[in-house]
Design a protein around this motif. Sequence first.
Motif, PDB file in Angstrom:
ATOM      1  N   UNK A  58       0.830  -1.208   0.000  1.00  0.00           N
ATOM      2  CA  UNK A  58       0.000   0.000   0.000  1.00  0.00           C
ATOM      3  C   UNK A  58       0.865   1.258   0.000  1.00  0.00           C
ATOM      4  N   UNK A  59       1.971   1.248   0.778  1.00  0.00           N
ATOM      5  CA  UNK A  59       2.886   2.393   0.781  1.00  0.00           C
ATOM      6  C   UNK A  59       3.519   2.580  -0.594  1.00  0.00           C
ATOM      7  N   UNK A  60       3.906   1.475  -1.235  1.00  0.00           N
ATOM      8  CA  UNK A  60       4.492   1.572  -2.576  1.00  0.00           C
ATOM      9  C   UNK A  60       3.496   2.140  -3.573  1.00  0.00           C
ATOM     10  N   UNK A  61       2.244   1.700  -3.494  1.00  0.00           N
ATOM     11  CA  UNK A  61       1.212   2.226  -4.391  1.00  0.00           C
ATOM     12  C   UNK A  61       1.002   3.722  -4.163  1.00  0.00           C
ATOM     13  N   UNK A  62       0.969   4.135  -2.885  1.00  0.00           N
ATOM     14  CA  UNK A  62       0.801   5.556  -2.563  1.00  0.00           C
ATOM     15  C   UNK A  62       1.971   6.359  -3.106  1.00  0.00           C
ATOM     16  N   UNK A  63       3.199   5.863  -2.904  1.00  0.00           N
ATOM     17  CA  UNK A  63       4.378   6.568  -3.398  1.00  0.00           C
ATOM     18  C   UNK A  63       4.368   6.667  -4.920  1.00  0.00           C
ATOM     19  N   UNK A  64       3.928   5.608  -5.573  1.00  0.00           N
ATOM     20  CA  UNK A  64       3.863   5.636  -7.031  1.00  0.00           C
ATOM     21  C   UNK A  64       2.821   6.644  -7.510  1.00  0.00           C
ATOM     22  N   UNK A  65       1.691   6.735  -6.836  1.00  0.00           N
ATOM     23  CA  UNK A  65       0.675   7.727  -7.193  1.00  0.00           C
ATOM     24  C   UNK A  65       1.219   9.141  -7.027  1.00  0.00           C
ATOM     25  N   UNK A  77       4.354  10.107  -7.146  1.00  0.00           N
ATOM     26  CA  UNK A  77       5.355  10.327  -8.188  1.00  0.00           C
ATOM     27  C   UNK A  77       4.694  10.610  -9.534  1.00  0.00           C
ATOM     28  N   UNK A  78       3.695   9.825  -9.869  1.00  0.00           N
ATOM     29  CA  UNK A  78       3.001  10.008 -11.143  1.00  0.00           C
ATOM     30  C   UNK A  78       2.309  11.366 -11.198  1.00  0.00           C
ATOM     31  N   UNK A  79       1.642  11.751 -10.119  1.00  0.00           N
ATOM     32  CA  UNK A  79       0.958  13.043 -10.084  1.00  0.00           C
ATOM     33  C   UNK A  79       1.945  14.199 -10.164  1.00  0.00           C
ATOM     34  N   UNK A  80       3.073  14.080  -9.437  1.00  0.00           N
ATOM     35  CA  UNK A  80       4.081  15.143  -9.475  1.00  0.00           C
ATOM     36  C   UNK A  80       4.638  15.300 -10.888  1.00  0.00           C
ATOM     37  N   UNK A  81       4.919  14.196 -11.537  1.00  0.00           N
ATOM     38  CA  UNK A  81       5.441  14.257 -12.909  1.00  0.00           C
ATOM     39  C   UNK A  81       4.401  14.848 -13.854  1.00  0.00           C
ATOM     40  N   UNK A  82       3.155  14.421 -13.720  1.00  0.00           N
ATOM     41  CA  UNK A  82       2.099  14.933 -14.587  1.00  0.00           C
ATOM     42  C   UNK A  82       1.913  16.443 -14.397  1.00  0.00           C
ATOM     43  N   UNK A  83       1.930  16.920 -13.151  1.00  0.00           N
ATOM     44  CA  UNK A  83       1.803  18.357 -12.897  1.00  0.00           C
ATOM     45  C   UNK A  83       2.968  19.134 -13.496  1.00  0.00           C
ATOM     46  N   UNK A 124      14.317  11.581  -0.632  1.00  0.00           N
ATOM     47  CA  UNK A 124      13.344  11.326  -1.680  1.00  0.00           C
ATOM     48  C   UNK A 124      12.145  12.248  -1.510  1.00  0.00           C
ATOM     49  N   UNK A 125      11.358  12.355  -2.545  1.00  0.00           N
ATOM     50  CA  UNK A 125      10.232  13.280  -2.576  1.00  0.00           C
ATOM     51  C   UNK A 125       9.204  12.958  -1.503  1.00  0.00           C
ATOM     52  N   UNK A 126       8.920  11.679  -1.280  1.00  0.00           N
ATOM     53  CA  UNK A 126       7.890  11.338  -0.295  1.00  0.00           C
ATOM     54  C   UNK A 126       8.312  11.738   1.107  1.00  0.00           C
ATOM     55  N   UNK A 127       9.610  11.629   1.439  1.00  0.00           N
ATOM     56  CA  UNK A 127      10.082  12.081   2.746  1.00  0.00           C
ATOM     57  C   UNK A 127       9.941  13.592   2.868  1.00  0.00           C
ATOM     58  N   UNK A 128      10.297  14.300   1.802  1.00  0.00           N
ATOM     59  CA  UNK A 128      10.175  15.758   1.823  1.00  0.00           C
ATOM     60  C   UNK A 128       8.718  16.177   1.937  1.00  0.00           C
ATOM     61  N   UNK A 129       7.854  15.501   1.213  1.00  0.00           N
ATOM     62  CA  UNK A 129       6.429  15.841   1.280  1.00  0.00           C
ATOM     63  C   UNK A 129       5.873  15.607   2.670  1.00  0.00           C
ATOM     64  N   UNK A 130       6.281  14.507   3.289  1.00  0.00           N
ATOM     65  CA  UNK A 130       5.772  14.228   4.628  1.00  0.00           C
ATOM     66  C   UNK A 130       6.272  15.256   5.634  1.00  0.00           C
ATOM     67  N   UNK A 131       7.459  15.831   5.396  1.00  0.00           N
ATOM     68  CA  UNK A 131       7.964  16.900   6.262  1.00  0.00           C
ATOM     69  C   UNK A 131       7.291  18.229   5.944  1.00  0.00           C
ATOM     70  N   UNK A 132       7.081  18.501   4.649  1.00  0.00           N
ATOM     71  CA  UNK A 132       6.565  19.807   4.235  1.00  0.00           C
ATOM     72  C   UNK A 132       5.064  19.964   4.418  1.00  0.00           C
ATOM     73  N   UNK A 133       4.299  18.899   4.211  1.00  0.00           N
ATOM     74  CA  UNK A 133       2.842  19.031   4.277  1.00  0.00           C
ATOM     75  C   UNK A 133       2.332  19.441   5.658  1.00  0.00           C
TER      76      UNK A 133
END
Length: 138
Positions: free
Chosen positions: A65-72, A74-80, A124-133
């Motif tokens: 589930x964590x891998x799926x969330x991280x992939x989502x 990443x995909x959203x960040x790239x798409x944006x 990695x981006x997910x660590x930064x996001x969890x700190x920044x959000x």
Amino acid sequence: MKKAKITAYIDAALFDEIDEMAARRRVPKTQVIEAALASFLSPDSAEQSEAAIVRRLDRLTRSLERLERDQEITTEALALFVRFWLTTTPPLPDDTHAAAKAKGKERYGGFVQTLAKRLAKGSNLTKELSRDLPASAD
């Protein structure tokens, strides 16, 4: 404790193993046979094994589930980023293509170096996001 006597016929090789086990542990053969029967008849061993498998499957499920969330993410960040870049970047005039290509190659090299450094550090981006959000929610 009162004990009951039983008589059973077993394979000679198995009897030899019981005899060796009793000698190694310096206990009577009866004690070895009682322990083996108790283990065989105990429903706990099957339940413990099943519980261990269930715990492991739960851990694997949470990890997936964590891998799926991280992939989502990443995909959203790239798409944006792609949408933003395509929207804001004007087309280049024909006479500047060579210079833009050289500059793009240089910038891509810098990107690859930065990426390698971040991966080596474990950033990695997910660590930064969890700190920044949580900080941006305040």
